[in-house]
Design an enzyme around this catalytic site. Structure first.
Site, short mmCIF file in Angstrom:
data_model
loop_
_atom_site.label_atom_id
_atom_site.label_comp_id
_atom_site.label_asym_id
_atom_site.label_seq_id
_atom_site.Cartn_x
_atom_site.Cartn_y
_atom_site.Cartn_z
N ARG A 1 0.86 -1.19 0.00
CA ARG A 1 0.00 0.00 0.00
C ARG A 1 0.89 1.24 0.00
O ARG A 1 1.68 1.43 0.92
CB ARG A 1 -0.89 -0.01 1.24
N HIS B 1 -2.61 11.06 0.81
CA HIS B 1 -2.07 10.86 2.16
C HIS B 1 -1.43 12.19 2.59
O HIS B 1 -0.22 12.29 2.78
CB HIS B 1 -1.07 9.70 2.19
N GLU C 1 -7.07 8.75 6.42
CA GLU C 1 -7.29 9.41 7.71
C GLU C 1 -7.76 10.86 7.60
O GLU C 1 -7.06 11.80 8.01
CB GLU C 1 -6.02 9.36 8.56
N ASN D 1 -7.06 2.08 10.27
CA ASN D 1 -5.73 2.30 10.85
C ASN D 1 -5.89 2.38 12.35
O ASN D 1 -6.64 3.22 12.86
CB ASN D 1 -5.12 3.61 10.35
N TYR E 1 -3.90 2.50 16.15
CA TYR E 1 -2.66 2.65 16.93
C TYR E 1 -2.87 2.49 18.43
O TYR E 1 -2.01 1.97 19.12
CB TYR E 1 -1.99 4.00 16.61
N GLU F 1 -3.27 0.07 8.29
CA GLU F 1 -2.07 0.44 9.06
C GLU F 1 -2.21 -0.04 10.50
O GLU F 1 -3.27 0.14 11.11
CB GLU F 1 -1.88 1.98 9.15
C1 GBH Z 1 -0.85 7.36 10.79
O1 GBH Z 1 -1.51 8.34 11.49
C2 GBH Z 1 -0.46 7.91 9.47
O2 GBH Z 1 -1.35 7.45 8.46
C3 GBH Z 1 0.95 7.62 9.08
O3 GBH Z 1 1.31 8.43 8.00
C4 GBH Z 1 1.85 7.81 10.27
O4 GBH Z 1 3.21 7.69 9.94
C5 GBH Z 1 1.48 6.77 11.28
O5 GBH Z 1 0.14 6.82 11.59
C6 GBH Z 1 2.26 6.90 12.59
O6 GBH Z 1 2.00 8.10 13.22
O7 GBH Z 1 -3.66 11.40 21.16
O8 GBH Z 1 -1.28 11.25 21.45
O9 GBH Z 1 -2.66 9.33 21.99
C7 GBH Z 1 -1.70 8.10 12.85
C8 GBH Z 1 -2.81 8.95 13.42
C9 GBH Z 1 -3.65 10.17 15.20
C10 GBH Z 1 -2.65 8.05 15.63
C11 GBH Z 1 -3.53 10.52 16.66
C12 GBH Z 1 -2.55 8.39 17.08
C13 GBH Z 1 -3.65 9.61 18.88
C14 GBH Z 1 -2.34 9.97 19.48
N1 GBH Z 1 -2.65 9.23 14.81
N2 GBH Z 1 -3.58 9.30 17.45
S1 GBH Z 1 -2.51 10.53 21.14
#
Ligand code: GBH
Length: 461
Positions: free
Chosen positions: A83, A127, A172, A301, A303, A367
């Site tokens: 991707r 992106h 996103e 995605n 995290y 992701e």
């Molecule tokens: C993705 O975004 C992106 O698509 C990618 O480009 C990037 O490299 C990857 O993640 C890593 O960052 O409020 O401090 O607990 C991630 C989007 C949005 C994920 C905010 C974490 C909460 C962080 N992020 N989210 S926090």
């Protein structure tokens, strides 16, 4: 039985789709070659105080010049799918007008290289790298940007549709809208909540317009979709204030996107909350029909999972502007190098919930991954056991959601290699392959080998 429990990962079917993911600005470099113009990220990176160390994507992983070697690296991992995203300012410099053949040519060669090595291309059209000229005309808060996006999408689609089956319109939109226009933590760095909400609507509209046009121009069945970043939003306590804060976070994090996409309407509570702050979603007649154009796959995605309180540390329910407090409360879980809590159980809960609230929509994890401080040993090898554990636990969480009925078709690791981590610059490393930014050498980490072996094992079922 022997009492030995089956690893949940081994319940995934042999047909499960495995991949690795990247994005254009984070890896390509070659910022001023072959007619590429500036994106909002080039500008943001050059604004003091915005990006760690004032890093930028001018060179990044130099992928633009090393693409064939990188495709060979992808092949060696044994994944089915790669991707990647297409850089709008390469393909359509300035964001308007005809395609730039040199820019488009790069993605043409990338797709051929992938197919030649038996790897499926999965294209993300956007992106985060909006052409700066379009931001100068108002950016995503302006309705015209949605139409510009659909035009750009068709330039890419017409070039690659004979070879690419799977397309994601946006990566996103929450980040584009909220981090870009409300908090200013990402490009273009504006702090204007009403503008951010307009951006949400125009991102969704751009997605819908592009989806309708791609579908109409398709000569064969396609897999079209959008990728959303989502987590869980739980209340810190049973109090009304905390429950309202969690509901609002979920409203602006999940439902403001999926309700119009799937059900063709914005959630009533979100509309009400916004109205109470004097903010209106700039809907015009027909928009919701466009936004809810059928999609084939939802990219997820993930995290972390989050807990919200509706009061600040002093017990106040409103901030200085009179807006209700929504405070993220850490739960004491272990964290990654980003400070993000590691909560794989939240992943399972999110996926099961999505499958219930938005049934009939197959999901792919587009992701998932983690940043950790990578220390190569004296031989240069990176034993990233924290990252291996993160993958292990999160892929298990996906498998458990599948067992509980969620229709999840694949999983892509973020990321193929260390890269430009937006406002964190090069300091944070998400790769399963290490990048030495002095030499541009790529060194697969232990997590890459673990991932390759896991894919091989599951495929062998
Ligand atoms: C993705 O975004 C992106 O698509 C990618 O480009 C990037 O490299 C990857 O993640 C890593 O960052 O409020 O401090 O607990 C991630 C989007 C949005 C994920 C905010 C974490 C909460 C962080 N992020 N989210 S926090």
């Amino acid at each position: 039985g022997t009492g030995e429990d089956l690893d949940p990962i081994d319940t995934l079917p042999a047909s499960f789709r495995w991949g690795v993911a990247t994005s254009a600005y984070q890896i390509e470099g070659a910022h001023n070659e072959d007619g590429r113009t500036l994106s909002i990220w080039d500008t943001y990176c050059r604004t003091p105080g915005m990006v760690h160390n004032m890093d930028n994507g001018d060179v990044a992983c130099d992928h633009y010049h090393r693409m064939p070697e990188d495709v060979e690296l992808i092949r060696s991992l044994g994944v089915d799918t790669y991707r990647f995203s297409v850089a709008w300012p390469r393909v359509q410099p300035g964001g308007r007008g005809p395609a730039n053949p040199a820019g488009l040519g790069f993605y043409d060669r990338l797709v051929d290289e992938l197919l030649g090595k038996g790897v499926d291309p999965w294209v993300t059209l956007y992106h985060w790298d909006l052409p700066q000229e379009l931001e100068d005309e108002g950016g995503w808060p302006v309705r015209d940007t949605a139409y510009r996006f659909a035009d750009y999408a068709m330039l890419v689609f017409d070039q690659l549709k004979d070879r690419v089956q799977t397309w994601t319109t946006l990566n996103e939109p929450w980040c584009s809208a909220m981090l870009g226009y409300a908090t200013g933590r990402q490009a273009p760095g504006r702090q204007d909540m009403p503008a951010a909400i307009s951006a949400v609507h125009h991102l969704l509209l751009g997605h819908g317009l592009a989806t309708q046009r791609m579908r109409a121009a398709a000569a064969r069945p396609l897999e079209l979709g959008i990728t959303l970043n989502m987590g869980t939003s739980d209340p810190a306590s049973d109090s009304d204030a905390d429950r309202a804060a969690a509901r609002r976070a979920d409203g602006l994090g999940v439902r403001i996107y999926l309700d119009p996409l799937v059900h063709g309407r914005y959630p009533a509570d979100v509309v009400e909350d916004l109205a109470a702050r004097g903010i209106r979603i700039p809907i015009r007649p027909g928009d919701l029909g466009v936004i809810s154009a059928p999609i084939d796959v939802l990219g997820v995605n993930f995290y972390s999972g989050h807990v919200f309180a509706g009061t600040d540390e002093n017990g106040n329910k409103e901030d200085t502007e009179g807006n209700p407090v929504e405070r993220m409360v850490l739960q004491g879980h272990p964290v990654t190098d980003m400070g993000w809590e590691i909560v794989p159980t939240a992943f399972t809960r999110l996926l099961v919930r999505l499958s219930q609230d938005y049934p009939g929509l197959p999901m792919v994890i587009t992701e998932n991954g983690s940043a950790f401080v990578d220390e190569p040993d004296t031989a240069g090898f990176v034993r990233d056991h924290d990252r291996v554990a993160y993958f292990q636990n999160h892929i298990s969480a996906v498998a458990m959601a599948r067992s509980a009925g969620a229709d999840i078709r694949g999983y892509f690791a973020w990321s193929l290699m260390d890269n430009f981590e937006w406002s964190y610059g090069y300091e944070k490393r998400f790769g399963i392959v290490r990048v030495d930014y002095e030499t541009q050498e790529r060194i697969p980490k232990q997590s890459a080998l673990w991932y390759r072996d896991t894919i091989r094992r599951v495929r062998g079922h």
